[in-house]
Design a protein around this motif. Structure first.
Motif, mmCIF file in Angstrom:
data_model
loop_
_atom_site.group_PDB
_atom_site.id
_atom_site.type_symbol
_atom_site.label_atom_id
_atom_site.label_comp_id
_atom_site.label_asym_id
_atom_site.label_seq_id
_atom_site.Cartn_x
_atom_site.Cartn_y
_atom_site.Cartn_z
ATOM 1 N N TYR A 266 52.619 48.150 43.834
ATOM 2 C CA TYR A 266 53.808 48.942 43.503
ATOM 3 C C TYR A 266 53.520 50.439 43.464
ATOM 4 O O TYR A 266 54.247 51.239 44.069
ATOM 5 C CB TYR A 266 54.370 48.483 42.147
ATOM 6 C CG TYR A 266 55.599 49.246 41.719
ATOM 7 C CD1 TYR A 266 56.842 48.967 42.276
ATOM 8 C CD2 TYR A 266 55.516 50.261 40.770
ATOM 9 C CE1 TYR A 266 57.975 49.670 41.888
ATOM 10 C CE2 TYR A 266 56.641 50.965 40.374
ATOM 11 C CZ TYR A 266 57.866 50.671 40.940
ATOM 12 O OH TYR A 266 58.982 51.371 40.566
ATOM 13 N N MET B 271 55.073 53.009 46.195
ATOM 14 C CA MET B 271 56.082 53.969 45.749
ATOM 15 C C MET B 271 55.676 55.399 46.089
ATOM 16 O O MET B 271 56.525 56.223 46.458
ATOM 17 C CB MET B 271 56.321 53.833 44.243
ATOM 18 C CG MET B 271 57.020 52.537 43.833
ATOM 19 S SD MET B 271 58.611 52.258 44.656
ATOM 20 C CE MET B 271 59.585 53.608 43.976
ATOM 21 N N TYR C 248 67.610 54.497 49.755
ATOM 22 C CA TYR C 248 67.223 53.477 48.784
ATOM 23 C C TYR C 248 65.760 53.078 49.000
ATOM 24 O O TYR C 248 65.339 52.856 50.135
ATOM 25 C CB TYR C 248 68.111 52.237 48.919
ATOM 26 C CG TYR C 248 69.587 52.515 48.755
ATOM 27 C CD1 TYR C 248 70.142 52.695 47.497
ATOM 28 C CD2 TYR C 248 70.421 52.606 49.868
ATOM 29 C CE1 TYR C 248 71.496 52.946 47.343
ATOM 30 C CE2 TYR C 248 71.780 52.862 49.729
ATOM 31 C CZ TYR C 248 72.315 53.029 48.462
ATOM 32 O OH TYR C 248 73.655 53.286 48.320
ATOM 33 N N SER D 3 60.847 47.938 46.520
ATOM 34 C CA SER D 3 59.485 47.415 46.517
ATOM 35 C C SER D 3 59.539 45.899 46.384
ATOM 36 O O SER D 3 60.130 45.372 45.446
ATOM 37 C CB SER D 3 58.689 48.015 45.358
ATOM 38 O OG SER D 3 57.392 47.436 45.284
ATOM 39 N N ASP E 61 58.144 43.976 37.387
ATOM 40 C CA ASP E 61 59.401 44.275 36.684
ATOM 41 C C ASP E 61 60.374 45.091 37.529
ATOM 42 O O ASP E 61 61.579 44.901 37.467
ATOM 43 C CB ASP E 61 59.104 45.020 35.379
ATOM 44 C CG ASP E 61 58.358 44.158 34.374
ATOM 45 O OD1 ASP E 61 58.476 42.917 34.478
ATOM 46 O OD2 ASP E 61 57.665 44.708 33.505
ATOM 47 N N LYS E 62 59.846 46.028 38.316
ATOM 48 C CA LYS E 62 60.692 46.909 39.111
ATOM 49 C C LYS E 62 60.718 46.512 40.584
ATOM 50 O O LYS E 62 61.161 47.287 41.426
ATOM 51 C CB LYS E 62 60.202 48.353 38.974
ATOM 52 C CG LYS E 62 60.259 48.881 37.543
ATOM 53 C CD LYS E 62 59.746 50.303 37.481
ATOM 54 C CE LYS E 62 59.769 50.839 36.053
ATOM 55 N NZ LYS E 62 59.263 52.234 35.981
ATOM 56 N N GLN E 63 60.256 45.313 40.868
ATOM 57 C CA GLN E 63 60.195 44.858 42.253
ATOM 58 C C GLN E 63 61.233 43.776 42.537
ATOM 59 O O GLN E 63 61.787 43.163 41.629
ATOM 60 C CB GLN E 63 58.791 44.340 42.566
ATOM 61 C CG GLN E 63 57.726 45.424 42.540
ATOM 62 C CD GLN E 63 56.347 44.883 42.872
ATOM 63 O OE1 GLN E 63 55.853 43.970 42.213
ATOM 64 N NE2 GLN E 63 55.737 45.445 43.891
#
Length: 243
Positions: free
Chosen positions: A147, A151, A173, A176, A181-183
């Motif tokens: 990640y 990023m 946009y 990932s 959690d953010k993928q």
């Protein structure tokens, strides 16, 4: 002419049956409960039709039509079940393999989307990669790998895109792919891409694609690492259609 048409229809039917067998064999290798699910999916509407006929005591014509409808619905439900379970197996096998995200993105055709099958950036050591594409909703940068590294790399690619879209309100946009959690998990990637609202007209999208193609030509060609071939990644037919 009639013979040729019959031969074509026969070949088409044979091809469809062979395709279904292939999908079944592929799915069954990983999902041993598949036959039970297919049997249940087929028998459910047939049994409902049978019970309905017995309760309402319909005539022979209505009986025949109702049972025929039950069989047709059973075949449809079994087909849907096979497709969905095949998709699950396909995504599970693809998950974590280099190039899996590219194989999914390259086959999204809705809303004017266009993604290159080859990544625009790749780390030869880690095989982290980024794909760029666009549609009526804007520009997308999709990263696969660690990640943090992805990023940072997508931030640099975002700056390049902003230079050619300067003065416009075209959204960019960054997605990932992964299980953090953010993928976004691989199986939800298509939905994450397609759920945005359209912001560009067809003419604006064509201009954007032309600018991105020019940007791609300016960038240095990539050396694809060994084993990083998105075209070799298996994906089910439903996923290839971007559905």
């Amino acid at each position: 002419m009639a013979r040729d048409t019959k031969k074509k229809d026969k070949k088409k039917k044979t091809g469809t049956v062979a395709q279904i067998r292939q999908i079944f064999a592929f799915t069954y290798n990983d999902d041993k409960a598949l036959p039970w699910y297919l049997a249940a999916a087929f028998l459910l509407p047939v049994l409902v039709a049978l019970v309905g006929c017995l309760i309402f005591k319909v005539g022979w014509l209505s009986w025949t039509l109702t049972m025929l409808l039950g069989v047709m619905l059973g075949v449809l439900l079994a087909t849907i079940t096979l497709t969905r379970r095949s998709d699950r197996v396909g995504y599970r096998q693809m998950d974590g393999r280099p190039g899996a995200a590219g194989a999914i993105l390259a086959n999204i055709s809705k809303a004017g989307f266009s993604f290159s099958q080859d990544p625009i950036w790749i780390d030869p050591k880690t095989k982290d990669a980024i794909w760029r594409g666009c549609g009526r909703t804007g520009v997308y940068l999709v990263g696969e790998g660690d990640y943090g590294r992805v990023m940072r790399a997508m931030g640099r690619e975002e700056d390049k895109v902003k230079r050619i879209t300067q003065g416009s309100a075209i959204p960019i946009y960054k997605v990932s792919v992964g299980h953090g959690d953010k993928q976004v998990p691989l199986e939800k990637l298509q939905k994450a891409i397609l759920r945005k609202k359209a912001k560009l007209t067809a003419e604006e999208l064509n201009q954007l694609k032309a600018r991105l193609n020019t940007l791609q030509l300016r960038q240095s060609s990539l050396n694809m690492p060994k084993g990083m071939d998105p075209t070799k990644v298996h994906v089910s037919r439903r996923a290839l259609r971007g559905k």
